[in-house]
Design a protein around this motif. Sequence first.
Motif, mmCIF file in Angstrom:
data_model
loop_
_atom_site.group_PDB
_atom_site.id
_atom_site.type_symbol
_atom_site.label_atom_id
_atom_site.label_comp_id
_atom_site.label_asym_id
_atom_site.label_seq_id
_atom_site.Cartn_x
_atom_site.Cartn_y
_atom_site.Cartn_z
ATOM 1 N N ILE A 30 -0.661 -7.188 -5.436
ATOM 2 C CA ILE A 30 -1.909 -6.457 -5.618
ATOM 3 C C ILE A 30 -1.585 -5.108 -6.245
ATOM 4 O O ILE A 30 -0.881 -4.285 -5.649
ATOM 5 C CB ILE A 30 -2.654 -6.258 -4.289
ATOM 6 N N LEU A 87 -7.134 -9.918 -1.659
ATOM 7 C CA LEU A 87 -7.445 -8.882 -0.671
ATOM 8 C C LEU A 87 -7.871 -9.485 0.666
ATOM 9 O O LEU A 87 -7.795 -8.818 1.692
ATOM 10 C CB LEU A 87 -8.547 -7.968 -1.199
ATOM 11 N N ASP A 146 1.178 -9.183 4.266
ATOM 12 C CA ASP A 146 0.804 -8.665 2.944
ATOM 13 C C ASP A 146 0.614 -7.155 2.959
ATOM 14 O O ASP A 146 0.502 -6.541 1.892
ATOM 15 C CB ASP A 146 -0.502 -9.321 2.460
ATOM 16 N N SER A 189 -2.782 -2.162 4.240
ATOM 17 C CA SER A 189 -3.577 -1.488 3.213
ATOM 18 C C SER A 189 -4.042 -2.446 2.119
ATOM 19 O O SER A 189 -4.862 -2.078 1.281
ATOM 20 C CB SER A 189 -2.779 -0.340 2.600
ATOM 21 N N ASN A 190 -3.512 -3.675 2.113
ATOM 22 C CA ASN A 190 -3.867 -4.664 1.086
ATOM 23 C C ASN A 190 -4.722 -5.801 1.632
ATOM 24 O O ASN A 190 -4.952 -6.787 0.933
ATOM 25 C CB ASN A 190 -2.601 -5.274 0.478
ATOM 26 N N THR A 191 -5.188 -5.668 2.875
ATOM 27 C CA THR A 191 -5.887 -6.779 3.527
ATOM 28 C C THR A 191 -7.213 -6.307 4.112
ATOM 29 O O THR A 191 -7.251 -5.337 4.866
ATOM 30 C CB THR A 191 -5.014 -7.383 4.645
ATOM 31 N N PRO A 219 -2.311 -1.320 -7.370
ATOM 32 C CA PRO A 219 -3.180 -0.270 -6.867
ATOM 33 C C PRO A 219 -4.209 0.131 -7.920
ATOM 34 O O PRO A 219 -4.019 -0.053 -9.100
ATOM 35 C CB PRO A 219 -2.222 0.879 -6.570
#
Length: 407
Positions: A405, A396, A228, A231-233, A407
């Motif tokens: 997701i 997240l 994923d 930066s999204n986890t 931003p």
Amino acid sequence: MSRLRYRKRRAFTLVELLVVIAIIGVLVGLLLPAVQSAREAARRMSCSNNVKQIGLGLHNYHAAFDRLPMHGTGPTNEFENDTTLASKNDGTGFTRLELGYLVGLLPFVEQQAIWDQVSNPLVEADGDRWPAFGSRPNNGNYPPWATEIPTFRCPSDPGVGVPALGRTNYAACFGDGFYDAEDGVTVWDNSINRWRYQSDSQAMQRARCGLRGMFVTRQALRFRDVTDGLSNTIAIGEIATGLGDRDIRSVGFTNTKGGFLGVADNPHRCSELGLIDPARPQFWNDSANVYGAVSQRGFRWADYHTLQSIMNTILAPNAEVCLVGNSHTYGVAPPSSRHQGGVHVLMADGAVRFISDSIEAGDPKIPCVYCDALAEGTDSPTAAGSQSPYGLWGALGTRASRETIEP
């Protein structure tokens, strides 16, 4: 006489003194909230720096070993799993694979001295003997486990001292599910009196299905597993430690009505049982059966159990902790903090974010994802591999669920 009269004219009258004192009091009253706010801002920044240091430690650890530190590890007795034997202080104790991710992280967050103490056998002056990595992490007689480590503490959290051992305010993210966070991929097999290391097909299926975050119990993941995007986890989340009160964020409720399925099929269950005090919604009421004083959130930094060092993205930040049984079981464990309005989280790319309590978190009554639960082999009504049912917050927490997701 003229000189005496001149001195009297220079003196303050009682009324003037009272006016000055009143003005000073008003100024102090106006300035005190600003001073308190500035102090909390400084503490919050220090907490953010601690999270950042842990993030750097995770990346340095991964650079050294090509994997993240394992949550649920440690030398153990391959043919014995008794908790009493594991806690012995005669040199024969063992960890039962109960050490959390923070233990392996020690030398990467400038804690080499305590790492040297942990990673070597220890003989104390009173005759206690400990093998390398000590005994179970709930054993307060082993000195490292009772050591407070500043990097693992948020300055805004006032919790200190017994009955806790060394506290922590930073927990590993297990995503938007919790089954089976107690065993993960490695289970004790009573039929052969041995551990099964990622060789039990049922345990592997449960972990693949329900443990969808950056950490999986007793399995070392890699950054490549996070499809994923780093930066999204979420990798790490902040937790508030127990203060000996009935705070819903730091004292878990013993769910005696419904067990695992009651919580897994409705994560909001503990709230719906009517055991939260309506006059003080941050606390359980007097009829709630909560855990004892020695088992509260974040009391043992070296311990892998959910209440001590795991968070998940099921309920929104600062919601209630709702485990399925005693203090060593799995369950709903949101992040929490003593900051106003939210919590710090560490993204897997090393960025630190402050997540608001009001983040979009979907419907808390939708069942978690789980597979082959308990002895009945029950599967969740929410299909395996589904996108997170808990909105942006749940997305997240997952590492490979393909959610979008923004931003």
